[in-house]
Design a protein around this motif. Sequence first.
Motif, PDB file in Angstrom:
ATOM      1  N   ALA A   1      17.499  51.855 -20.830  1.00  0.00           N
ATOM      2  CA  ALA A   1      18.378  52.984 -21.147  1.00  0.00           C
ATOM      3  C   ALA A   1      17.840  54.240 -20.466  1.00  0.00           C
ATOM      4  O   ALA A   1      16.838  54.808 -20.902  1.00  0.00           O
TER       5      ALA A   1
ATOM      6  N   VAL B   1      33.528  50.506 -28.540  1.00  0.00           N
ATOM      7  CA  VAL B   1      33.718  50.677 -27.105  1.00  0.00           C
ATOM      8  C   VAL B   1      35.214  50.750 -26.801  1.00  0.00           C
ATOM      9  O   VAL B   1      35.961  49.810 -27.102  1.00  0.00           O
TER      10      VAL B   1
ATOM     11  N   ARG C   1      32.511  55.279 -25.934  1.00  0.00           N
ATOM     12  CA  ARG C   1      32.666  54.911 -27.347  1.00  0.00           C
ATOM     13  C   ARG C   1      33.474  55.953 -28.118  1.00  0.00           C
ATOM     14  O   ARG C   1      33.403  57.153 -27.830  1.00  0.00           O
TER      15      ARG C   1
ATOM     16  N   SER D   1      23.386  51.969 -19.488  1.00  0.00           N
ATOM     17  CA  SER D   1      22.240  51.080 -19.312  1.00  0.00           C
ATOM     18  C   SER D   1      22.085  50.773 -17.832  1.00  0.00           C
ATOM     19  O   SER D   1      23.063  50.644 -17.101  1.00  0.00           O
TER      20      SER D   1
ATOM     21  N   ASP E   1      29.484  52.588 -20.994  1.00  0.00           N
ATOM     22  CA  ASP E   1      30.418  52.290 -22.078  1.00  0.00           C
ATOM     23  C   ASP E   1      30.854  53.597 -22.725  1.00  0.00           C
ATOM     24  O   ASP E   1      30.012  54.436 -23.085  1.00  0.00           O
TER      25      ASP E   1
ATOM     26  N   SER F   1      35.060  50.948 -20.399  1.00  0.00           N
ATOM     27  CA  SER F   1      33.770  50.739 -19.746  1.00  0.00           C
ATOM     28  C   SER F   1      33.978  50.581 -18.253  1.00  0.00           C
ATOM     29  O   SER F   1      35.063  50.205 -17.792  1.00  0.00           O
TER      30      SER F   1
ATOM     31  N   THR G   1      20.654  59.920 -20.423  1.00  0.00           N
ATOM     32  CA  THR G   1      22.075  60.228 -20.272  1.00  0.00           C
ATOM     33  C   THR G   1      22.272  61.744 -20.264  1.00  0.00           C
ATOM     34  O   THR G   1      21.611  62.477 -20.991  1.00  0.00           O
TER      35      THR G   1
ATOM     36  N   ASN H   1      25.045  62.969 -24.612  1.00  0.00           N
ATOM     37  CA  ASN H   1      25.981  61.876 -24.300  1.00  0.00           C
ATOM     38  C   ASN H   1      27.412  62.154 -24.752  1.00  0.00           C
ATOM     39  O   ASN H   1      28.225  61.236 -24.858  1.00  0.00           O
TER      40      ASN H   1
ATOM     41  N   GLY I   1      31.930  54.507 -32.938  1.00  0.00           N
ATOM     42  CA  GLY I   1      30.976  53.754 -32.139  1.00  0.00           C
ATOM     43  C   GLY I   1      31.560  52.564 -31.404  1.00  0.00           C
ATOM     44  O   GLY I   1      30.845  51.858 -30.690  1.00  0.00           O
TER      45      GLY I   1
ATOM     46  N   THR J   1      31.616  59.473 -26.806  1.00  0.00           N
ATOM     47  CA  THR J   1      30.222  59.405 -26.367  1.00  0.00           C
ATOM     48  C   THR J   1      30.070  58.335 -25.295  1.00  0.00           C
ATOM     49  O   THR J   1      30.885  57.411 -25.209  1.00  0.00           O
ATOM     50  N   ALA J   2      29.014  58.489 -24.494  1.00  0.00           N
ATOM     51  CA  ALA J   2      28.746  57.530 -23.425  1.00  0.00           C
ATOM     52  C   ALA J   2      27.423  56.828 -23.695  1.00  0.00           C
ATOM     53  O   ALA J   2      26.435  57.452 -24.078  1.00  0.00           O
ATOM     54  N   SER J   3      27.413  55.516 -23.487  1.00  0.00           N
ATOM     55  CA  SER J   3      26.187  54.718 -23.541  1.00  0.00           C
ATOM     56  C   SER J   3      25.958  54.142 -22.154  1.00  0.00           C
ATOM     57  O   SER J   3      26.845  53.474 -21.606  1.00  0.00           O
TER      58      SER J   3
END
Length: 234
Positions: free
Chosen positions: A195, A147, A141, A186, A139, A150, A198, A106, A145, A182-184
């Motif tokens: 989730a 955000v 980040r 969903s 998102d 997005s 990624t 990610n 951590g 980093t990418a989150s």
Amino acid sequence: MSSPVIGSSTLANINGTASQSKTTGTNSGSELNDRFMTLLVTQLKNQDPTNPMENSEMTAQLAQINTVSGIQKLNDSLSAITQQIDAGQALQATALIGKGVMVPGNNILVGRAGDSDTNVVATPIGVDLEQDVQSLQIDIRGANGEVVDSFSTGPMKAGVHSFTWDGVLADGTNAAAENTYTASISGKVGDETFAPQTLNYALVNGVMRGADGPRLDLGYAQDPVALSAVRQIL
């Protein structure tokens, strides 16, 4: 603001910016045959003359010799096939040197776009979907951590998809060059979210040999991965 299409100029910017031999300790089929024959001859020499070995017992002994010899030859053949497969995979892996690949992870690396002091370019991010989704929420980040930006997509089919992030934060400023974000991600299906796997971008620097076959050297930012970890080649 982002685009699901990775342009050639983006890739151009991104792409710009130990071997050991296997040995075996098993005996060859001929050596095993010799041992069995020696044992059989010794048994015949020392048998009780009044109670000699039955023909059926002799046949059973010879059948054991052939069985062991066959198993050994099969093991030798499988070992040779495995070595050929490993050699083929290593040759296939070397074709990826210098290419960008999408692998599980990610991380997003941000660098300067060419000689510009202000414009930045970010490495692609991706997702490996096992099912169709109504939408994806991505998102971005920062180091702590939080955000910083997005965006979302519309419906997407199952499979591998790649996206680009323009490197612009939610407040309108550019992301810091030479930084890692980093990418989150969903996914939404009906009323449920999940989730998915990624993916992040990496440049293949070389190929090394591991215990489980060839592994791709992806540089300092990521551990080496097996060829099977590659989801997409850019």
